[in-house]
Design a protein around this motif. Sequence first.
Motif, PDB file in Angstrom:
ATOM      1  N   THR A  10       5.439   8.592 -26.277  1.00  0.00           N
ATOM      2  CA  THR A  10       5.262   7.449 -27.179  1.00  0.00           C
ATOM      3  C   THR A  10       6.261   7.516 -28.327  1.00  0.00           C
ATOM      4  OG1 THR A  10       2.900   7.413 -26.630  1.00  0.00           O
ATOM      5  CG2 THR A  10       3.598   6.173 -28.576  1.00  0.00           C
ATOM      6  N   ALA A  11       6.428   8.700 -28.915  1.00  0.00           N
ATOM      7  CA  ALA A  11       7.398   8.855 -29.996  1.00  0.00           C
ATOM      8  C   ALA A  11       8.815   8.571 -29.508  1.00  0.00           C
ATOM      9  CB  ALA A  11       7.309  10.264 -30.579  1.00  0.00           C
ATOM     10  N   GLU A  12       9.116   9.011 -28.291  1.00  0.00           N
ATOM     11  CA  GLU A  12      10.447   8.766 -27.732  1.00  0.00           C
ATOM     12  C   GLU A  12      10.673   7.281 -27.461  1.00  0.00           C
ATOM     13  OE1 GLU A  12      10.539  11.323 -24.353  1.00  0.00           O
ATOM     14  OE2 GLU A  12      11.091  13.104 -25.512  1.00  0.00           O
ATOM     15  N   PHE A  13       9.631   6.559 -27.156  1.00  0.00           N
ATOM     16  CA  PHE A  13       9.760   5.108 -26.992  1.00  0.00           C
ATOM     17  C   PHE A  13      10.010   4.439 -28.343  1.00  0.00           C
ATOM     18  CE2 PHE A  13       8.416   0.757 -26.876  1.00  0.00           C
ATOM     19  CZ  PHE A  13       8.713   0.302 -25.598  1.00  0.00           C
ATOM     20  N   ILE A  14       9.292   4.896 -29.368  1.00  0.00           N
ATOM     21  CA  ILE A  14       9.401   4.278 -30.689  1.00  0.00           C
ATOM     22  C   ILE A  14      10.787   4.465 -31.281  1.00  0.00           C
ATOM     23  CG2 ILE A  14       8.569   4.496 -33.078  1.00  0.00           C
ATOM     24  CD1 ILE A  14       5.781   5.009 -31.902  1.00  0.00           C
ATOM     25  N   ARG A  15      11.424   5.598 -31.011  1.00  0.00           N
ATOM     26  CA  ARG A  15      12.739   5.881 -31.613  1.00  0.00           C
ATOM     27  C   ARG A  15      13.755   4.775 -31.328  1.00  0.00           C
ATOM     28  NH1 ARG A  15      17.107   8.368 -29.623  1.00  0.00           N
ATOM     29  NH2 ARG A  15      15.975   9.161 -27.804  1.00  0.00           N
ATOM     30  N   PRO A  16      14.062   4.424 -30.078  1.00  0.00           N
ATOM     31  CA  PRO A  16      15.023   3.334 -29.862  1.00  0.00           C
ATOM     32  C   PRO A  16      14.462   1.968 -30.240  1.00  0.00           C
ATOM     33  CG  PRO A  16      14.135   4.102 -27.767  1.00  0.00           C
ATOM     34  CD  PRO A  16      13.662   5.063 -28.808  1.00  0.00           C
ATOM     35  N   ALA A  17      13.142   1.812 -30.187  1.00  0.00           N
ATOM     36  CA  ALA A  17      12.556   0.531 -30.573  1.00  0.00           C
ATOM     37  C   ALA A  17      12.842   0.232 -32.046  1.00  0.00           C
ATOM     38  CB  ALA A  17      11.050   0.538 -30.314  1.00  0.00           C
ATOM     39  N   LEU A  18      12.706   1.242 -32.903  1.00  0.00           N
ATOM     40  CA  LEU A  18      12.974   1.024 -34.325  1.00  0.00           C
ATOM     41  C   LEU A  18      14.467   1.003 -34.625  1.00  0.00           C
ATOM     42  CD1 LEU A  18      10.160   3.019 -36.160  1.00  0.00           C
ATOM     43  CD2 LEU A  18      10.198   0.659 -35.340  1.00  0.00           C
ATOM     44  N   ALA A  19      15.269   1.644 -33.788  1.00  0.00           N
ATOM     45  CA  ALA A  19      16.723   1.574 -33.970  1.00  0.00           C
ATOM     46  C   ALA A  19      17.207   0.137 -33.859  1.00  0.00           C
ATOM     47  CB  ALA A  19      17.418   2.454 -32.937  1.00  0.00           C
ATOM     48  N   ARG A  20      16.513  -0.663 -33.085  1.00  0.00           N
ATOM     49  CA  ARG A  20      16.909  -2.061 -32.894  1.00  0.00           C
ATOM     50  C   ARG A  20      16.749  -2.889 -34.167  1.00  0.00           C
ATOM     51  NH1 ARG A  20      13.816  -4.006 -27.584  1.00  0.00           N
ATOM     52  NH2 ARG A  20      15.499  -5.543 -27.414  1.00  0.00           N
ATOM     53  N   VAL A  21      15.956  -2.376 -35.129  1.00  0.00           N
ATOM     54  CA  VAL A  21      15.821  -3.091 -36.405  1.00  0.00           C
ATOM     55  C   VAL A  21      16.434  -2.285 -37.549  1.00  0.00           C
ATOM     56  CG1 VAL A  21      13.806  -4.418 -35.678  1.00  0.00           C
ATOM     57  CG2 VAL A  21      13.472  -2.194 -36.775  1.00  0.00           C
ATOM     58  N   GLY A  22      17.228  -1.261 -37.202  1.00  0.00           N
ATOM     59  CA  GLY A  22      17.984  -0.546 -38.226  1.00  0.00           C
ATOM     60  C   GLY A  22      17.293   0.664 -38.815  1.00  0.00           C
ATOM     61  N   ILE A  23      16.228   1.155 -38.186  1.00  0.00           N
ATOM     62  CA  ILE A  23      15.549   2.355 -38.675  1.00  0.00           C
ATOM     63  C   ILE A  23      15.880   3.515 -37.735  1.00  0.00           C
ATOM     64  CG2 ILE A  23      13.335   3.429 -39.213  1.00  0.00           C
ATOM     65  CD1 ILE A  23      12.202   0.626 -39.690  1.00  0.00           C
ATOM     66  N   ALA A  24      16.551   4.526 -38.256  1.00  0.00           N
ATOM     67  CA  ALA A  24      16.948   5.676 -37.449  1.00  0.00           C
ATOM     68  C   ALA A  24      15.797   6.686 -37.443  1.00  0.00           C
ATOM     69  CB  ALA A  24      18.211   6.315 -38.019  1.00  0.00           C
ATOM     70  N   VAL A  25      15.301   7.004 -36.276  1.00  0.00           N
ATOM     71  CA  VAL A  25      14.148   7.899 -36.141  1.00  0.00           C
ATOM     72  C   VAL A  25      14.571   9.185 -35.450  1.00  0.00           C
ATOM     73  CG1 VAL A  25      11.874   8.210 -35.077  1.00  0.00           C
ATOM     74  CG2 VAL A  25      12.487   5.997 -36.097  1.00  0.00           C
ATOM     75  N   THR A  26      14.201  10.303 -36.018  1.00  0.00           N
ATOM     76  CA  THR A  26      14.371  11.612 -35.400  1.00  0.00           C
ATOM     77  C   THR A  26      13.000  12.107 -34.970  1.00  0.00           C
ATOM     78  OG1 THR A  26      16.274  12.154 -36.789  1.00  0.00           O
ATOM     79  CG2 THR A  26      15.142  13.986 -35.714  1.00  0.00           C
ATOM     80  N   VAL A  27      12.847  12.423 -33.686  1.00  0.00           N
ATOM     81  CA  VAL A  27      11.569  12.911 -33.166  1.00  0.00           C
ATOM     82  C   VAL A  27      11.541  14.427 -33.287  1.00  0.00           C
ATOM     83  CG1 VAL A  27      10.079  13.074 -31.137  1.00  0.00           C
ATOM     84  CG2 VAL A  27      11.347  10.961 -31.584  1.00  0.00           C
ATOM     85  N   ARG A  28      10.510  14.944 -33.930  1.00  0.00           N
ATOM     86  CA  ARG A  28      10.360  16.387 -34.103  1.00  0.00           C
ATOM     87  C   ARG A  28       9.187  16.891 -33.270  1.00  0.00           C
ATOM     88  NH1 ARG A  28      10.759  16.878 -40.670  1.00  0.00           N
ATOM     89  NH2 ARG A  28       8.819  15.691 -40.489  1.00  0.00           N
ATOM     90  N   SER A  29       9.346  18.096 -32.733  1.00  0.00           N
ATOM     91  CA  SER A  29       8.268  18.707 -31.958  1.00  0.00           C
ATOM     92  C   SER A  29       7.896  20.045 -32.576  1.00  0.00           C
ATOM     93  CB  SER A  29       8.685  18.900 -30.500  1.00  0.00           C
ATOM     94  OG  SER A  29       9.790  19.777 -30.414  1.00  0.00           O
ATOM     95  N   GLN A  30       6.641  20.420 -32.413  1.00  0.00           N
ATOM     96  CA  GLN A  30       6.142  21.688 -32.899  1.00  0.00           C
ATOM     97  C   GLN A  30       4.819  21.983 -32.205  1.00  0.00           C
ATOM     98  OE1 GLN A  30       6.229  19.864 -36.810  1.00  0.00           O
ATOM     99  NE2 GLN A  30       5.797  18.276 -35.318  1.00  0.00           N
ATOM    100  N   ASP A  31       4.345  23.210 -32.328  1.00  0.00           N
ATOM    101  CA  ASP A  31       3.055  23.523 -31.728  1.00  0.00           C
ATOM    102  C   ASP A  31       1.935  22.982 -32.622  1.00  0.00           C
ATOM    103  OD1 ASP A  31       2.842  25.330 -33.848  1.00  0.00           O
ATOM    104  OD2 ASP A  31       3.144  27.096 -32.606  1.00  0.00           O
ATOM    105  N   ALA A  32       0.701  23.092 -32.145  1.00  0.00           N
ATOM    106  CA  ALA A  32      -0.425  22.484 -32.850  1.00  0.00           C
ATOM    107  C   ALA A  32      -0.621  23.037 -34.262  1.00  0.00           C
ATOM    108  CB  ALA A  32      -1.695  22.630 -32.018  1.00  0.00           C
TER     109      ALA A  32
END
Length: 535
Positions: free
Chosen positions: A387-409
């Motif tokens: 879901t986060a990976e989908f949101i990243r390019p979706a928001l790029a289309r309106v000029g918001i650069a998103v970096t997806v971060r991962s970590q353990d619980a």
Amino acid sequence: MSSFLKQAVRRIQRGLCAGAVLLGLSGAVLAQTAASDAGAVRLLLEPEPPTALVLTTTAAGSLTLSPKTNEGLLAFSLKLEPQPQLATQWSISPDGLQYTFTLRQGVKWHDGTPFTSADVAYSILTLKEVHPRGRSTFANVERVATPDAHTAIIHLSKPAPYLLYALAASESPIVARHLFDGKGIHANPQLTAPIGTGPWIFREWVKGSHVIYDRNPDYWGAPKPAVQRLVIRFFPDVAARAAAIETGEVDIASGSTVALTELERLVAKPNLALEEQGWQYTNNITRVEFNLDNPYLQHHKVRQAIAHALDKQAILKVVQYGYGKTANGPISPDLERFHLKDLPDHAFDLKKANQLLDEAGFPRGANRVRFALHADYWPNSSLYRRTAEFIRPALARVGIAVTVRSQDAPAYLQRVYTDRDFDFTVHPMSNLFDPTVGVQRLYWSKNFRKGLPFSNGSGYQNPEVDRLFEAAAIEPDEHKRKELFNEVQRIIVHDLPDITLFVPYNFTLYNKKVGNHTITADGTNGNLADITKLP
């Protein structure tokens, strides 16, 4: 399919294919453990939870482990009808201010100490202080009287019409007073090696591999359980999880442990079957939660723009492979008694999203970027990463650069709820059986406490929303409660401290040799005392 959707699908598929490389190693480790536990029931769980007891957390994996050792006062049927567990009888006074429980006699903790009403009183008052939902669930509890060893009386300052339904093991575990009182809570070894009254005795937790429970020979429900051992297995690799349930190396895979891309193929196997019951107690949603301390996300128009930039139908198609359903507002459509159907929706509209960002004072720069954000996701399922990976390019289309971060619980919980070092998160939340218990905690300003997981992570504060929630929590009239929750939903959809994206498809995949795994409203999150397995 649009080029945008095609690219999103390819990104997700690459992640799934990469995981398959580890299949041989994971399968070998599982086979070695399986050989030493012949005849056990094996349940697949991912990710590995932070604790084995839900006294201080509502982490999904912990909800599965905890009821195996620590029971509740009540259990609930698939129709959410209360049933005896540690309490055999119960009554509510006409004014709704007194709940009296007759406790089961002859029950012992796994260390041999008798179970008494003192344990119940200690547990309820402790849950009120340290449980993420306990502050709201037990807000009206003044005291718990214990007139004798087998009677507990909860006294309330105001009515709590939802309270009885909050007393299941996965929501309100009863813990041993003698193991906690004066010994601390948050660092207590009971959180990871619990001693309870339940059908299963905790034996070991090998991090990264498994938890083992053995049958409790002194269980009050004897001759249950019929199985000698219960093994909870952890597999970070999605391909290994599918192989394990397919080959019979594990018997039960619940929820999002199995990739939706594999579901149709696995269900067609003659040894496997699908169960859709056992989720009535949880009512999960998947949402985006904003950190309202972020200088960009403080702007209402920015949050509106993000809502308009997210195509929920496309998310459902790409991330959920068409399973589940889109949702709007803080209350799940599966919680039909309280869900408001005609809420205004922020329809997918890129033109509107760009307009709102311009109006908010964030024009595109020379590189076409307005500003940058980090997205953190709950790591208990690849669903939230996708879901986060989908949101990243979706928001790029309106000029918001998103970096997806991962970590353990543990790192995620520290980042979001203690350090508040996040911009927005993608995660699941359980509405549970009543909005006072499952929803209020997420928006109530009094539940904004650093270090309290699965609470008001956005830092949202609205005095009217607080008033409505507090009024609903003590309103005995069901119709009036619904009207109060209707107004809550309208305000939150307007304010947008979060965006509800979809309701996931909930299921349990199981080997047909295993029976009686889903007989209560919490499914495999129940105590599994009745579970059976054919040779």
